[in-house]
Design a protein around this motif. Sequence first.
Motif, PDB file in Angstrom:
ATOM      1  N   PRO A   1       1.298 -19.282   9.442  1.00  0.00           N
ATOM      2  CA  PRO A   1       2.698 -19.109   9.975  1.00  0.00           C
ATOM      3  C   PRO A   1       3.372 -19.006   8.940  1.00  0.00           C
ATOM      4  O   PRO A   1       3.280 -19.602   7.749  1.00  0.00           O
ATOM      5  N   GLY A   2       4.586 -18.346   8.970  1.00  0.00           N
ATOM      6  CA  GLY A   2       5.714 -18.274   7.994  1.00  0.00           C
ATOM      7  C   GLY A   2       6.383 -17.068   8.054  1.00  0.00           C
ATOM      8  O   GLY A   2       6.359 -16.160   8.694  1.00  0.00           O
ATOM      9  N   THR A   3       7.170 -16.855   6.927  1.00  0.00           N
ATOM     10  CA  THR A   3       8.040 -15.579   6.905  1.00  0.00           C
ATOM     11  C   THR A   3       7.359 -14.808   5.484  1.00  0.00           C
ATOM     12  O   THR A   3       7.094 -15.235   4.420  1.00  0.00           O
ATOM     13  N   TYR A   4       7.256 -13.450   6.088  1.00  0.00           N
ATOM     14  CA  TYR A   4       6.432 -12.605   4.949  1.00  0.00           C
ATOM     15  C   TYR A   4       7.537 -11.392   4.544  1.00  0.00           C
ATOM     16  O   TYR A   4       8.295 -10.956   5.623  1.00  0.00           O
ATOM     17  N   SER A   5       7.523 -11.135   3.412  1.00  0.00           N
ATOM     18  CA  SER A   5       8.060  -9.884   3.126  1.00  0.00           C
ATOM     19  C   SER A   5       7.346  -8.806   3.262  1.00  0.00           C
ATOM     20  O   SER A   5       6.074  -8.746   2.948  1.00  0.00           O
ATOM     21  N   VAL A   6       7.685  -7.638   3.849  1.00  0.00           N
ATOM     22  CA  VAL A   6       6.696  -6.495   4.374  1.00  0.00           C
ATOM     23  C   VAL A   6       7.063  -5.233   3.482  1.00  0.00           C
ATOM     24  O   VAL A   6       8.419  -5.180   3.720  1.00  0.00           O
ATOM     25  N   ARG A   7       6.511  -4.610   2.809  1.00  0.00           N
ATOM     26  CA  ARG A   7       6.999  -3.211   2.003  1.00  0.00           C
ATOM     27  C   ARG A   7       5.846  -2.385   2.266  1.00  0.00           C
ATOM     28  O   ARG A   7       4.707  -2.516   2.439  1.00  0.00           O
ATOM     29  N   SER A   8       6.271  -0.973   2.228  1.00  0.00           N
ATOM     30  CA  SER A   8       5.546   0.104   2.475  1.00  0.00           C
ATOM     31  C   SER A   8       5.536   1.184   1.410  1.00  0.00           C
ATOM     32  O   SER A   8       6.657   1.252   0.463  1.00  0.00           O
ATOM     33  N   ALA A   9       4.381   2.022   1.222  1.00  0.00           N
ATOM     34  CA  ALA A   9       4.535   2.971   0.245  1.00  0.00           C
ATOM     35  C   ALA A   9       3.349   4.142   0.952  1.00  0.00           C
ATOM     36  O   ALA A   9       2.538   3.767   1.477  1.00  0.00           O
ATOM     37  N   TYR A  10       3.456   5.262   0.164  1.00  0.00           N
ATOM     38  CA  TYR A  10       2.607   6.412   0.607  1.00  0.00           C
ATOM     39  C   TYR A  10       2.249   7.009  -0.597  1.00  0.00           C
ATOM     40  O   TYR A  10       3.246   7.091  -1.712  1.00  0.00           O
ATOM     41  N   VAL A  11       0.823   6.850  -0.940  1.00  0.00           N
ATOM     42  CA  VAL A  11       0.498   7.087  -2.229  1.00  0.00           C
ATOM     43  C   VAL A  11      -0.731   8.046  -2.270  1.00  0.00           C
ATOM     44  O   VAL A  11      -1.588   8.133  -1.299  1.00  0.00           O
ATOM     45  N   GLN A  12      -0.766   9.070  -3.293  1.00  0.00           N
ATOM     46  CA  GLN A  12      -1.859   9.825  -3.727  1.00  0.00           C
ATOM     47  C   GLN A  12      -2.592   9.433  -4.835  1.00  0.00           C
ATOM     48  O   GLN A  12      -2.445  10.099  -5.873  1.00  0.00           O
ATOM     49  N   PRO A  13      -3.832   8.522  -4.416  1.00  0.00           N
ATOM     50  CA  PRO A  13      -4.320   8.139  -5.812  1.00  0.00           C
ATOM     51  C   PRO A  13      -5.569   9.034  -6.313  1.00  0.00           C
ATOM     52  O   PRO A  13      -6.173   9.014  -7.294  1.00  0.00           O
ATOM     53  N   GLY A  14      -5.854  10.126  -5.491  1.00  0.00           N
ATOM     54  CA  GLY A  14      -6.836  11.320  -6.094  1.00  0.00           C
ATOM     55  C   GLY A  14      -6.325  12.312  -5.510  1.00  0.00           C
ATOM     56  O   GLY A  14      -5.464  12.755  -4.534  1.00  0.00           O
ATOM     57  N   PRO A  15      -7.013  13.608  -5.973  1.00  0.00           N
ATOM     58  CA  PRO A  15      -6.674  15.024  -5.509  1.00  0.00           C
ATOM     59  C   PRO A  15      -6.782  15.294  -4.043  1.00  0.00           C
ATOM     60  O   PRO A  15      -5.806  16.004  -3.485  1.00  0.00           O
ATOM     61  N   GLU A  16      -7.733  14.565  -3.385  1.00  0.00           N
ATOM     62  CA  GLU A  16      -7.599  14.903  -1.971  1.00  0.00           C
ATOM     63  C   GLU A  16      -7.558  13.445  -1.100  1.00  0.00           C
ATOM     64  O   GLU A  16      -8.146  13.430   0.075  1.00  0.00           O
ATOM     65  N   THR A  17      -6.973  12.351  -1.851  1.00  0.00           N
ATOM     66  CA  THR A  17      -6.926  11.199  -1.223  1.00  0.00           C
ATOM     67  C   THR A  17      -5.506  10.863  -0.901  1.00  0.00           C
ATOM     68  O   THR A  17      -4.872  10.777  -1.717  1.00  0.00           O
ATOM     69  N   TRP A  18      -5.258  10.512   0.339  1.00  0.00           N
ATOM     70  CA  TRP A  18      -3.596   9.980   0.467  1.00  0.00           C
ATOM     71  C   TRP A  18      -3.673   8.807   1.579  1.00  0.00           C
ATOM     72  O   TRP A  18      -4.817   8.857   2.379  1.00  0.00           O
TER      73      TRP A  18
END
Length: 171
Positions: free
Chosen positions: A143-160
């Motif tokens: 229980p509690g308050t959470y900071s939520v953040r998001s990102a979209y990343v391409q760590p490899g040539p065919e990986t998103w």
Amino acid sequence: MARYADPGVLEWVESGGGPLIAVPETVLPFWAGADSEELDTDYDRACEVDGHIGLLPVGDSAALVFGDEPAATSYLPDTATFVRWSAANSETELLAGVSFALDTAVWGSEVHWRVPGPVLLFDSAWPGQAAGRSEHLRVPLEPGTYSVRSAYVQPGPETWLGLVQLRRLGH
């Protein structure tokens, strides 16, 4: 339903095409999904979330909506991060890119999410009371308050992959 994420190390949750949602267990009965007499169903409200994440009121709490695309999603407790499988040849390949993705992510704006305890991740079209009978993942949040953040990343040539990271505030 088509399976894009082959069984592997993690449990993955997929949707029928709409957004996934994480609803606190205490308010599951208040999430009607697409089953509602209202003109604007809970599922419709979830579909209206703009961007990667958003919050919707549910009972006396809120649900976290995973917008943008209906990617298979799992949870990594050691980094408090939901990982969204956008493109990868295998789970191994996807998971191998997570550390790099976390280190290089350009995070979007944050939302603050107050939760009373564990949440269930499932297809937002399902009513909360049926979530335990559908494909779902229980995430044992404190229980509690959470900071939520998001990102979209391409760590490899065919990986998103998409990242939705939780950071507990004030503990």
